[in-house]
Design a protein around this motif. Structure first.
Motif, PDB file in Angstrom:
ATOM      1  N   LEU A 153      40.966  43.070  48.290  1.00 37.51           N
ATOM      2  CA  LEU A 153      41.520  44.494  47.800  1.00 37.51           C
ATOM      3  C   LEU A 153      41.002  44.614  46.692  1.00 37.51           C
ATOM      4  O   LEU A 153      40.916  45.943  46.676  1.00 37.51           O
ATOM      5  N   PHE A 154      40.566  44.102  45.275  1.00 37.80           N
ATOM      6  CA  PHE A 154      40.421  44.337  43.982  1.00 37.80           C
ATOM      7  C   PHE A 154      38.969  45.835  44.198  1.00 37.80           C
ATOM      8  O   PHE A 154      38.959  46.572  44.119  1.00 37.80           O
ATOM      9  N   GLN A 155      38.080  44.822  45.083  1.00 38.35           N
ATOM     10  CA  GLN A 155      37.159  45.487  44.997  1.00 38.35           C
ATOM     11  C   GLN A 155      37.106  46.834  45.764  1.00 38.35           C
ATOM     12  O   GLN A 155      36.396  47.646  45.204  1.00 38.35           O
ATOM     13  N   LEU A 156      37.907  46.530  47.034  1.00 35.74           N
ATOM     14  CA  LEU A 156      38.088  47.898  47.569  1.00 35.74           C
ATOM     15  C   LEU A 156      38.352  49.247  46.847  1.00 35.74           C
ATOM     16  O   LEU A 156      38.047  50.196  46.433  1.00 35.74           O
ATOM     17  N   LEU A 157      39.682  48.575  46.579  1.00 42.69           N
ATOM     18  CA  LEU A 157      39.859  49.953  45.309  1.00 42.69           C
ATOM     19  C   LEU A 157      39.018  50.590  44.446  1.00 42.69           C
ATOM     20  O   LEU A 157      39.314  51.666  43.248  1.00 42.69           O
ATOM     21  N   TYR A 158      38.465  49.682  43.488  1.00 44.58           N
ATOM     22  CA  TYR A 158      37.215  49.568  42.963  1.00 44.58           C
ATOM     23  C   TYR A 158      36.854  51.170  43.358  1.00 44.58           C
ATOM     24  O   TYR A 158      35.721  51.251  42.474  1.00 44.58           O
ATOM     25  N   GLU A 159      35.718  50.209  43.652  1.00 41.86           N
ATOM     26  CA  GLU A 159      34.615  51.680  45.161  1.00 41.86           C
ATOM     27  C   GLU A 159      34.993  51.935  44.894  1.00 41.86           C
ATOM     28  O   GLU A 159      34.544  52.874  44.930  1.00 41.86           O
ATOM     29  N   ILE A 160      36.180  52.075  45.813  1.00 42.90           N
ATOM     30  CA  ILE A 160      36.920  53.844  46.155  1.00 42.90           C
ATOM     31  C   ILE A 160      36.976  54.764  44.186  1.00 42.90           C
ATOM     32  O   ILE A 160      36.969  55.675  44.224  1.00 42.90           O
ATOM     33  N   ALA A 161      37.389  54.421  43.205  1.00 44.66           N
ATOM     34  CA  ALA A 161      37.901  54.732  42.165  1.00 44.66           C
ATOM     35  C   ALA A 161      36.295  54.937  41.706  1.00 44.66           C
ATOM     36  O   ALA A 161      36.721  55.931  40.662  1.00 44.66           O
ATOM     37  N   LEU A 162      35.676  54.474  41.561  1.00 48.21           N
ATOM     38  CA  LEU A 162      34.593  54.473  40.821  1.00 48.21           C
ATOM     39  C   LEU A 162      33.899  56.079  41.550  1.00 48.21           C
ATOM     40  O   LEU A 162      32.592  55.747  40.876  1.00 48.21           O
ATOM     41  N   SER A 163      33.466  55.913  43.449  1.00 47.88           N
ATOM     42  CA  SER A 163      33.262  57.005  43.686  1.00 47.88           C
ATOM     43  C   SER A 163      33.939  59.007  43.602  1.00 47.88           C
ATOM     44  O   SER A 163      34.698  58.858  43.250  1.00 47.88           O
ATOM     45  N   ASN A 164      33.315  59.237  44.862  1.00 44.19           N
ATOM     46  CA  ASN A 164      33.173  60.604  44.179  1.00 44.19           C
ATOM     47  C   ASN A 164      33.909  60.706  45.661  1.00 44.19           C
ATOM     48  O   ASN A 164      34.100  61.964  46.676  1.00 44.19           O
ATOM     49  N   ASP A 165      33.784  59.958  46.780  1.00 41.43           N
ATOM     50  CA  ASP A 165      33.944  60.329  48.455  1.00 41.43           C
ATOM     51  C   ASP A 165      35.204  60.335  48.932  1.00 41.43           C
ATOM     52  O   ASP A 165      35.611  59.729  50.101  1.00 41.43           O
ATOM     53  N   TYR A 166      36.359  60.123  48.333  1.00 43.46           N
ATOM     54  CA  TYR A 166      37.261  60.874  48.434  1.00 43.46           C
ATOM     55  C   TYR A 166      38.397  62.409  48.253  1.00 43.46           C
ATOM     56  O   TYR A 166      37.881  62.822  46.773  1.00 43.46           O
ATOM     57  N   THR A 167      39.087  62.544  49.140  1.00 41.67           N
ATOM     58  CA  THR A 167      39.928  64.158  48.886  1.00 41.67           C
ATOM     59  C   THR A 167      40.774  63.849  48.798  1.00 41.67           C
ATOM     60  O   THR A 167      41.500  63.324  49.642  1.00 41.67           O
ATOM     61  N   CYS A 168      41.537  64.283  48.241  1.00 42.39           N
ATOM     62  CA  CYS A 168      43.467  64.409  48.410  1.00 42.39           C
ATOM     63  C   CYS A 168      44.335  65.035  49.353  1.00 42.39           C
ATOM     64  O   CYS A 168      43.111  66.025  49.881  1.00 42.39           O
ATOM     65  N   LEU A 169      45.196  64.667  50.269  1.00 45.53           N
ATOM     66  CA  LEU A 169      45.479  65.278  51.718  1.00 45.53           C
ATOM     67  C   LEU A 169      46.726  66.177  50.894  1.00 45.53           C
ATOM     68  O   LEU A 169      46.023  67.641  51.385  1.00 45.53           O
ATOM     69  N   ALA A 170      47.993  66.127  50.341  1.00 45.74           N
ATOM     70  CA  ALA A 170      48.591  67.000  49.935  1.00 45.74           C
ATOM     71  C   ALA A 170      48.268  67.596  49.060  1.00 45.74           C
ATOM     72  O   ALA A 170      47.326  67.071  48.324  1.00 45.74           O
ATOM     73  N   SER A 171      48.900  69.011  48.547  1.00 47.93           N
ATOM     74  CA  SER A 171      48.802  69.883  47.502  1.00 47.93           C
ATOM     75  C   SER A 171      48.971  69.282  46.290  1.00 47.93           C
ATOM     76  O   SER A 171      49.911  68.094  46.233  1.00 47.93           O
ATOM     77  N   PRO A 172      48.357  69.824  45.252  1.00 46.36           N
ATOM     78  CA  PRO A 172      48.749  68.830  44.501  1.00 46.36           C
ATOM     79  C   PRO A 172      49.965  69.142  43.646  1.00 46.36           C
ATOM     80  O   PRO A 172      50.830  70.067  44.292  1.00 46.36           O
TER      81      PRO A 172
END
Length: 290
Positions: A153-172
């Motif tokens: 789980l920690f590796q999973l979160l760290y992988e996401i945190a270091l990437s640019n491959d995610y976008t936020c869904l709800a508005s700022p």
């Protein structure tokens, strides 16, 4: 009716609970959890609401949500037909990162994780190479237990945190302002729209569901969702149109009426408002990516 706050903390074993779903369709209850959620749709499609965002989901869709973020997934109508053998397959992980202390989270080394957890308050969708890596971690977590689950789980979160491959869904700046009473009311409205958006939707009928006058309902809906009711319905219809445009055999004029619009001019204008391109240009772009 099921509680709108789904208490999953009681399910957490060592702060992690993994649930595999194989059913005719997903729960369409607008709700929130008291834990973080990772949801992988292995098979299934439909529409999803997270906070004030509306989007489509399909095979491989991967999202992460923070606690207390209202959301719901509405499977396509084909999944609700009793005679169908079509089923949804999903993998959901609930977790509480209570093993990350304040000393950890405030340290420089944990800056990427801290920023990710902050973004999760709006919900995020994972794509690209990171999607492939995260799916691999999830499938391994499903077979793991104890300390190995924590590490994955920690590796999973760290992988996401270091990437640019995610976008936020709800508005700022989105924050959950719902209480139990009004989240039930919005749930009934959302459910009605999701079941009827391909047909004519009467404001009087929807207002009656919320036990309000039409004018009072319009003000209420905008105060809770930060968008007009008409905008919301069109958002759902255009999202469905984008899904149908993947089918080259469907004529665009047919898609217009299948999505609930009563004339082609209105459909084109609304489609361009949401996507910035015409339906035909959108289809051309989609097919070029295949």
């Amino acid at each position: 009716m099921k509680p709108l706050l789904f208490d999953v903390k009681s399910l957490l074993k060592n702060s992690i609970h993994i649930r595999e779903i194989k059913s005719r369709h997903l729960s369409d209850q607008f709700h929130f959890h008291n834990a973080f959620e990772i949801a992988l749709i292995l098979k299934g499609n439909g529409r999803r609401i997270v906070g004030d965002s509306v989007d489509n989901f399909t095979n491989g869709d991967l999202t992460l949500l923070a606690p207390n973020l209202p959301h719901a997934s509405y499977s396509d109508k084909k999944y609700h037909i009793k005679e169908t053998s079509t089923k949804v397959h999903a993998l959901v992980v609930y977790f509480q990162p209570d093993w990350i202390t304040d000393q950890h989270i405030n340290s420089t080394d944990f800056t990427p994780i801290r920023e990710l957890l902050n973004h999760l308050k709006r919900g995020v969708r994972i794509t690209g190479n990171t999607h492939t890596a995260v799916v691999n971690y999830l499938l391994r977590m499903k077979e793991a237990d104890g300390l190995k689950s924590f590490i994955l789980l920690f590796q999973l979160l760290y992988e996401i945190a270091l990437s640019n491959d995610y976008t936020c869904l709800a508005s700022p700046g989105y924050s959950n302002t719902y209480n139990e009473s009004n989240i039930k009311k919005i749930h009934e409205v959302y459910k009605y729209v999701m079941e009827n958006f391909t047909d004519k939707i009467s404001l009087d009928d929807v207002a009656a569901i919320a036990h309000m006058t039409p004018s009072a309902f319009c003000k209420y809906f905008k105060s809770k969702t930060h968008k007009t009711f008409t905008y919301f319905v069109n958002e759902i219809r255009i999202g469905y149109a984008c899904e149908l445009l993947l089918n080259e055999d469907l004529d665009i004029s047919h898609i217009c009426f299948q999505c609930g619009f009563n004339n082609f001019t209105s459909f084109n204008k609304t489609f361009r408002h949401f996507t910035k391109v015409t339906p035909s240009a959108y289809r051309t772009k989609l097919l070029a990516l295949r």
